[in-house]
Design a protein around this motif. Structure first.
Motif, PDB file in Angstrom:
ATOM      1  N   ALA A  48       7.163  -5.522  19.845  1.00  0.00           N
ATOM      2  CA  ALA A  48       7.253  -4.276  19.410  1.00  0.00           C
ATOM      3  C   ALA A  48       5.985  -3.988  18.939  1.00  0.00           C
ATOM      4  CB  ALA A  48       8.355  -3.714  18.914  1.00  0.00           C
ATOM      5  N   VAL A  49       5.282  -4.537  17.334  1.00  0.00           N
ATOM      6  CA  VAL A  49       4.687  -4.315  16.444  1.00  0.00           C
ATOM      7  C   VAL A  49       3.015  -4.226  17.210  1.00  0.00           C
ATOM      8  CG1 VAL A  49       3.041  -5.438  14.719  1.00  0.00           C
ATOM      9  CG2 VAL A  49       6.000  -5.688  14.131  1.00  0.00           C
ATOM     10  N   ASN A  50       2.863  -4.916  18.733  1.00  0.00           N
ATOM     11  CA  ASN A  50       1.864  -5.228  18.821  1.00  0.00           C
ATOM     12  C   ASN A  50       1.545  -4.007  20.006  1.00  0.00           C
ATOM     13  OD1 ASN A  50       0.688  -7.686  17.824  1.00  0.00           O
ATOM     14  ND2 ASN A  50       1.508  -8.685  19.407  1.00  0.00           N
ATOM     15  N   ARG A  51       2.954  -3.368  20.242  1.00  0.00           N
ATOM     16  CA  ARG A  51       2.768  -2.456  21.203  1.00  0.00           C
ATOM     17  C   ARG A  51       2.831  -1.803  20.394  1.00  0.00           C
ATOM     18  NH1 ARG A  51       7.357  -3.365  26.337  1.00  0.00           N
ATOM     19  NH2 ARG A  51       6.745  -5.528  26.371  1.00  0.00           N
ATOM     20  N   THR A  52       3.189  -1.304  19.334  1.00  0.00           N
ATOM     21  CA  THR A  52       3.089  -0.439  18.590  1.00  0.00           C
ATOM     22  C   THR A  52       1.968   0.035  18.301  1.00  0.00           C
ATOM     23  OG1 THR A  52       5.829   0.039  17.385  1.00  0.00           O
ATOM     24  CG2 THR A  52       4.186   0.910  16.848  1.00  0.00           C
ATOM     25  N   LEU A  53       1.088  -0.757  17.375  1.00  0.00           N
ATOM     26  CA  LEU A  53      -0.201  -1.077  16.874  1.00  0.00           C
ATOM     27  C   LEU A  53      -1.312  -0.606  17.943  1.00  0.00           C
ATOM     28  CD1 LEU A  53      -0.858  -3.707  14.843  1.00  0.00           C
ATOM     29  CD2 LEU A  53      -0.476  -1.293  14.065  1.00  0.00           C
ATOM     30  N   THR A  54      -0.670  -0.930  19.340  1.00  0.00           N
ATOM     31  CA  THR A  54      -1.718  -0.415  20.730  1.00  0.00           C
ATOM     32  C   THR A  54      -1.812   1.069  20.469  1.00  0.00           C
ATOM     33  OG1 THR A  54      -1.565  -2.250  21.359  1.00  0.00           O
ATOM     34  CG2 THR A  54      -2.097  -0.753  22.843  1.00  0.00           C
ATOM     35  N   TYR A  55       0.146   1.399  20.819  1.00  0.00           N
ATOM     36  CA  TYR A  55      -0.122   2.887  21.490  1.00  0.00           C
ATOM     37  C   TYR A  55      -1.188   3.575  19.567  1.00  0.00           C
ATOM     38  CZ  TYR A  55       2.391   7.629  21.036  1.00  0.00           C
ATOM     39  OH  TYR A  55       3.131   8.663  20.481  1.00  0.00           O
ATOM     40  N   ILE A  56      -1.063   3.427  18.063  1.00  0.00           N
ATOM     41  CA  ILE A  56      -1.399   4.037  17.406  1.00  0.00           C
ATOM     42  C   ILE A  56      -2.514   4.182  17.431  1.00  0.00           C
ATOM     43  CG2 ILE A  56      -2.255   4.265  15.015  1.00  0.00           C
ATOM     44  CD1 ILE A  56       0.953   4.140  15.736  1.00  0.00           C
ATOM     45  N   THR A  62      -5.754  -2.411  10.509  1.00  0.00           N
ATOM     46  CA  THR A  62      -5.380  -4.187   9.282  1.00  0.00           C
ATOM     47  C   THR A  62      -4.738  -3.382   8.117  1.00  0.00           C
ATOM     48  OG1 THR A  62      -7.769  -4.493   9.421  1.00  0.00           O
ATOM     49  CG2 THR A  62      -6.584  -5.403   8.059  1.00  0.00           C
ATOM     50  N   ALA A  63      -4.931  -2.050   7.793  1.00  0.00           N
ATOM     51  CA  ALA A  63      -3.710  -1.855   6.134  1.00  0.00           C
ATOM     52  C   ALA A  63      -2.408  -2.280   7.337  1.00  0.00           C
ATOM     53  CB  ALA A  63      -4.662  -0.345   5.857  1.00  0.00           C
ATOM     54  N   ILE A  64      -2.155  -1.450   8.405  1.00  0.00           N
ATOM     55  CA  ILE A  64      -0.897  -1.490   8.353  1.00  0.00           C
ATOM     56  C   ILE A  64      -0.256  -2.306   8.279  1.00  0.00           C
ATOM     57  CG2 ILE A  64       1.093  -0.522  10.310  1.00  0.00           C
ATOM     58  CD1 ILE A  64      -1.463   1.470  11.264  1.00  0.00           C
ATOM     59  N   LYS A  65      -0.574  -3.373   8.645  1.00  0.00           N
ATOM     60  CA  LYS A  65       0.029  -4.679   9.179  1.00  0.00           C
ATOM     61  C   LYS A  65      -0.167  -5.679   7.392  1.00  0.00           C
ATOM     62  CE  LYS A  65      -1.916  -6.366  13.189  1.00  0.00           C
ATOM     63  NZ  LYS A  65      -3.208  -7.161  14.144  1.00  0.00           N
ATOM     64  N   LEU A  66      -0.790  -5.153   6.299  1.00  0.00           N
ATOM     65  CA  LEU A  66      -0.619  -5.874   5.273  1.00  0.00           C
ATOM     66  C   LEU A  66       0.080  -4.773   4.099  1.00  0.00           C
ATOM     67  CD1 LEU A  66      -4.693  -6.733   4.255  1.00  0.00           C
ATOM     68  CD2 LEU A  66      -2.901  -8.141   5.013  1.00  0.00           C
ATOM     69  N   SER A  67       0.379  -3.789   4.248  1.00  0.00           N
ATOM     70  CA  SER A  67       1.117  -2.309   3.775  1.00  0.00           C
ATOM     71  C   SER A  67       2.077  -2.526   3.080  1.00  0.00           C
ATOM     72  CB  SER A  67       1.141  -0.977   4.670  1.00  0.00           C
ATOM     73  OG  SER A  67       2.280  -1.371   5.228  1.00  0.00           O
ATOM     74  N   GLY A  68       2.829  -3.573   4.500  1.00  0.00           N
ATOM     75  CA  GLY A  68       4.400  -3.923   4.402  1.00  0.00           C
ATOM     76  C   GLY A  68       5.450  -2.962   4.368  1.00  0.00           C
ATOM     77  N   ARG A  69       4.751  -1.974   5.465  1.00  0.00           N
ATOM     78  CA  ARG A  69       5.806  -0.754   4.907  1.00  0.00           C
ATOM     79  C   ARG A  69       6.578  -0.789   6.516  1.00  0.00           C
ATOM     80  NH1 ARG A  69       5.824   3.123   1.452  1.00  0.00           N
ATOM     81  NH2 ARG A  69       4.789   3.200  -0.539  1.00  0.00           N
ATOM     82  N   LEU A  70       5.939  -1.746   7.400  1.00  0.00           N
ATOM     83  CA  LEU A  70       6.985  -1.954   8.444  1.00  0.00           C
ATOM     84  C   LEU A  70       8.197  -2.020   8.642  1.00  0.00           C
ATOM     85  CD1 LEU A  70       4.065  -3.743  10.560  1.00  0.00           C
ATOM     86  CD2 LEU A  70       4.569  -1.302  11.520  1.00  0.00           C
ATOM     87  N   ALA A  71       8.579  -1.495   9.329  1.00  0.00           N
ATOM     88  CA  ALA A  71      10.123  -1.449   8.960  1.00  0.00           C
ATOM     89  C   ALA A  71       9.885  -2.318  10.164  1.00  0.00           C
ATOM     90  CB  ALA A  71      10.505   0.086   9.730  1.00  0.00           C
ATOM     91  N   ASN A 119       6.446   6.874   8.591  1.00  0.00           N
ATOM     92  CA  ASN A 119       7.214   7.802   9.643  1.00  0.00           C
ATOM     93  C   ASN A 119       6.887   7.754  10.454  1.00  0.00           C
ATOM     94  OD1 ASN A 119       8.280   7.745   6.920  1.00  0.00           O
ATOM     95  ND2 ASN A 119       9.235   9.741   6.982  1.00  0.00           N
ATOM     96  N   TRP A 120       5.929   8.135  10.862  1.00  0.00           N
ATOM     97  CA  TRP A 120       5.282   7.930  12.627  1.00  0.00           C
ATOM     98  C   TRP A 120       5.129   6.823  13.111  1.00  0.00           C
ATOM     99  CZ3 TRP A 120       0.443   7.514  15.042  1.00  0.00           C
ATOM    100  CH2 TRP A 120       0.558   8.195  15.991  1.00  0.00           C
ATOM    101  N   VAL A 121       4.620   5.948  12.664  1.00  0.00           N
ATOM    102  CA  VAL A 121       4.292   5.227  12.878  1.00  0.00           C
ATOM    103  C   VAL A 121       5.901   3.590  12.887  1.00  0.00           C
ATOM    104  CG1 VAL A 121       3.456   2.392  11.829  1.00  0.00           C
ATOM    105  CG2 VAL A 121       2.365   4.108  12.112  1.00  0.00           C
ATOM    106  N   ASN A 122       6.263   4.274  12.362  1.00  0.00           N
ATOM    107  CA  ASN A 122       8.349   3.699  12.034  1.00  0.00           C
ATOM    108  C   ASN A 122       8.812   3.880  12.943  1.00  0.00           C
ATOM    109  OD1 ASN A 122       7.603   1.181  10.187  1.00  0.00           O
ATOM    110  ND2 ASN A 122       7.784   2.317   8.921  1.00  0.00           N
ATOM    111  N   LEU A 129       0.855  -1.378  -0.258  1.00  0.00           N
ATOM    112  CA  LEU A 129       0.295   0.159   0.289  1.00  0.00           C
ATOM    113  C   LEU A 129       0.892   1.594   0.049  1.00  0.00           C
ATOM    114  CD1 LEU A 129      -2.679  -0.768   2.871  1.00  0.00           C
ATOM    115  CD2 LEU A 129      -2.732  -0.545   0.220  1.00  0.00           C
ATOM    116  N   ASP A 130       0.123   1.867  -0.899  1.00  0.00           N
ATOM    117  CA  ASP A 130       1.233   3.566  -0.723  1.00  0.00           C
ATOM    118  C   ASP A 130       0.791   4.618   1.217  1.00  0.00           C
ATOM    119  OD1 ASP A 130       0.747   7.317  -1.599  1.00  0.00           O
ATOM    120  OD2 ASP A 130       2.193   5.805  -2.634  1.00  0.00           O
ATOM    121  N   ASP A 131       1.627   4.701   0.977  1.00  0.00           N
ATOM    122  CA  ASP A 131       1.411   5.965   2.241  1.00  0.00           C
ATOM    123  C   ASP A 131       0.222   6.561   2.698  1.00  0.00           C
ATOM    124  OD1 ASP A 131       3.124   6.638   5.251  1.00  0.00           O
ATOM    125  OD2 ASP A 131       2.789   8.580   4.203  1.00  0.00           O
ATOM    126  N   ALA A 132       0.095   7.330   0.859  1.00  0.00           N
ATOM    127  CA  ALA A 132      -1.520   8.003   0.777  1.00  0.00           C
ATOM    128  C   ALA A 132      -2.682   7.590   1.830  1.00  0.00           C
ATOM    129  CB  ALA A 132      -1.763   8.634  -0.473  1.00  0.00           C
TER     130      ALA A 132
END
Length: 207
Positions: free
Chosen positions: A61-69, A33-42, A87-90, A2-5
């Motif tokens: 770390a991913v679970n904690r990050t998504l909870t924070y988001i 869901t989109a973040i997980k499928l985006s392929g853009r998580l560092a 960029n904010w997520v990563n 997925l694109d960032d937009a």
């Protein structure tokens, strides 16, 4: 990929709704869901750990990050981070990885999570294996410390029960399905307990 937009649009959509409303919850669910499928998580610090340990650390770390988001979506500023949402997520994910790294820094040296690598703790002439001794010790739980150590608000998901399941070669998938708890949560809890109780285990095996 997925694109960032579209991810950014989902984040802004979540911000438009009041906290704790069904609309915001729906938007956040779509966003996660989109973040997980985006392929853009560092994948920060990937070469620092062994692959198996890194996977566990990364999932946590991913679970904690998504909870924070989800909890702090209003803190997202679309004008910062080169105006890119991921960029904010990563940036957050990298910080959480560092926290997890410090929290679990000694975890790789702890052999207890597999509960079948303790043979070196026993003398060769012992007739009963240390694994069996350890299983009996956890099952008896004379002080009830293992049963009283459980995942938050889930007394049924206690260390004693999970450890005995692992001794019986039950897979994480089976335990997860039965309890309705995600594998990373179970595995992380289990390893924390193994580290916490390691002194008790070794004292028992040497006594």
């Amino acid at each position: 990929m997925l694109d960032d937009a579209p991810l950014k649009q989902l984040a802004l959509e979540a911000q438009r709704h009041l906290p704790k409303t069904a609309e915001r919850q729906h938007a956040l669910t779509q966003l996660v869901t989109a973040i997980k499928l985006s392929g853009r998580l560092a994948r920060p610090h990937r070469t620092t750990f062994t692959p198996s340990f890194y996977d566990l650390l990364y999932d946590e770390a991913v679970n904690r990050t998504l909870t924070y988001i989800c909890c702090a979506i209003d803190k997202y500023d679309p004008e910062r981070g080169d105006k890119k949402f991921m960029n904010w997520v990563n940036f957050r994910l990298e910080r959480v990885m560092i926290d997890c790294r410090h929290e679990f820094s000694d975890r790789e040296t702890v052999e207890l999570p597999n509960l079948n690598d303790l043979e070196h703790l026993a003398q060769p002439e012992e007739s009963e294996s240390p694994v069996q001794l350890l299983r009996d010790y956890i099952e008896q739980d004379a002080e009830q410390v293992f049963q009283q150590t459980y995942i938050r608000d889930r007394p049924d998901a206690n260390f004693r029960m999970i450890a005995l399941d692992r001794f019986d070669d039950k897979s994480w998938e089976d335990i997860s399905l039965r309890l309705g708890i995600k594998i990373p949560t179970l595995s992380s809890f289990f390893q924390r307990c193994c580290q916490k109780f390691a002194p008790k285990f070794q004292e028992h095996l040497f006594s």
